[in-house]
Scaffold this motif. Structure first.
Motif, PDB file in Angstrom:
ATOM      1  N   PHE A  22      42.378  44.267  35.210  1.00  0.00           N
ATOM      2  CA  PHE A  22      42.529  42.872  35.660  1.00  0.00           C
ATOM      3  C   PHE A  22      43.585  42.165  34.830  1.00  0.00           C
TER       4      PHE A  22
ATOM      5  N   ASP B  24      43.155  38.853  34.239  1.00  0.00           N
ATOM      6  CA  ASP B  24      42.440  37.747  33.586  1.00  0.00           C
ATOM      7  C   ASP B  24      41.191  38.308  32.908  1.00  0.00           C
TER       8      ASP B  24
ATOM      9  N   GLU C 149      38.311  37.189  32.883  1.00  0.00           N
ATOM     10  CA  GLU C 149      37.092  36.990  33.691  1.00  0.00           C
ATOM     11  C   GLU C 149      36.929  38.100  34.726  1.00  0.00           C
TER      12      GLU C 149
ATOM     13  N   LYS D  40      38.643  38.405  37.596  1.00  0.00           N
ATOM     14  CA  LYS D  40      38.725  37.890  38.980  1.00  0.00           C
ATOM     15  C   LYS D  40      39.980  38.391  39.695  1.00  0.00           C
TER      16      LYS D  40
END
Ligand SMILES: [Fe+2]
Ligand SMILES: [Fe+2]
Length: 280
Positions: free
Chosen positions: A162, A164, A166, A168
């Motif tokens: 990813f 990010d 988080e 997302k």
């Protein structure tokens, strides 16, 4: 001197022999027609220690290519550019992306190119830094793919990547690229982590080069999380290209290597730091 392929030596890998240092990372030295090319720079100090042990002087390299901006391929960029401040550097601009791997139940792990290395590459003069956004020949018989189109739906980047922390926004690892070398026996394909997928990578190289004969495939193939269906499909495609030799290493994964050994006619040798492939 003829401009033909002479040798490829693995300088850094997850495995090593002959007293060399192993680390999770990859770096290879390629010699073509008297020109020396460094492909990736490993993660920590294995490159420095192994080049010393092998008597390789990076002062003499003519080109330095980064397959993508993961920490385990870019960690010793500072060492390379200290040894050889004048070397021509080739990479895709997305090597500077912030990126994370996030496994369920575990904290996000940052896997970007280290900040110091980003700064060093970012400060290189335009004359030394060559952004690769499309296939490009970098010396006689040697090409970089640039970004590889992702047509094969079974192939993903090979992990929970990813941009990010988080988790997302998936990281397509757009900067991932491979190298190919034209040799009298066919193409020698050199992969960093092969996050674009091996089928996508081979199909792209064959389409761009206009050459169907693949002599060998060397490098990280990132298949440790691959489904059985993906491995079967990859093996089917490999059978059609029928490379004489495969040297999977780094992030390929034991089970994928075993599967290829059991299901392909190609000679398959697991790679390690200290391995040297020579033109016969
Ligand atoms: Fe890697
Ligand atoms: Fe990678």
């Amino acid at each position: 001197m003829s401009a033909e392929f002479q040798s490829l030596e693995i300088l850094v890998d997850n495995q090593a022999t002959g007293g060399l240092v192993a680390e999770h990372g990859l770096s290879m030295l390629i010699n073509v027609g008297g020109k020396k090319l460094l492909f990736d720079a490993g993660q920590n100090d294995a490159l420095e220690q192994n080049t010393k042990a092998l008597g390789v002087n990076l002062m003499h390299i003519d080109a330095f290519a980064l397959s993508h901006g993961h920490y385990d391929h870019t960690g010793a960029v500072d060492f390379v550019l200290q040894e050889n401040p004048e070397v021509a550097v080739y990479a895709h601009p997305k090597i500077f992306s912030q990126r994370f791997s996030i496994y369920p139940g575990k904290a996000p792990k940052e896997i970007s190119m280290p900040a110091e290395e980003r700064l060093i590459v970012g400060n290189l003069p335009d004359s030394h830094l060559h952004w690769i956004r499309e296939p490009k020949q970098i010396t006689d018989n040697v090409w970089l793919t640039g970004p590889i189109p992702r047509f094969q739906t079974l192939e993903d980047t090979g992990g929970p990547f990813f941009i990010d922390p988080e988790g997302k926004i998936p990281d397509p690892i757009e900067d991932d690229m491979a190298m190919w070398i034209e040799t009298p026996k066919g193409l020698l394909v050199v992969c960093g982590c092969c996050h674009s997928g091996l089928i996508n990578t081979l199909n792209h190289i064959v389409a761009v080069s206009g050459q169907k004969r693949i002599w060998g495939i060397v490098g990280g193939l990132h298949l440790k999380n691959a489904s059985k269906q993906r491995l079967e499909t990859t093996a089917n495609v490999l059978r059609t290209y029928n490379p004489e030799l495969m040297v999977p290493c780094h992030c390929t994964g034991e089970s994928a290597i075993t599967y290829f050994k059991e299901n392909l006619n190609s000679e398959i040798r697991t790679g390690y730091a200290g391995y040297k492939l020579k033109a016969e």
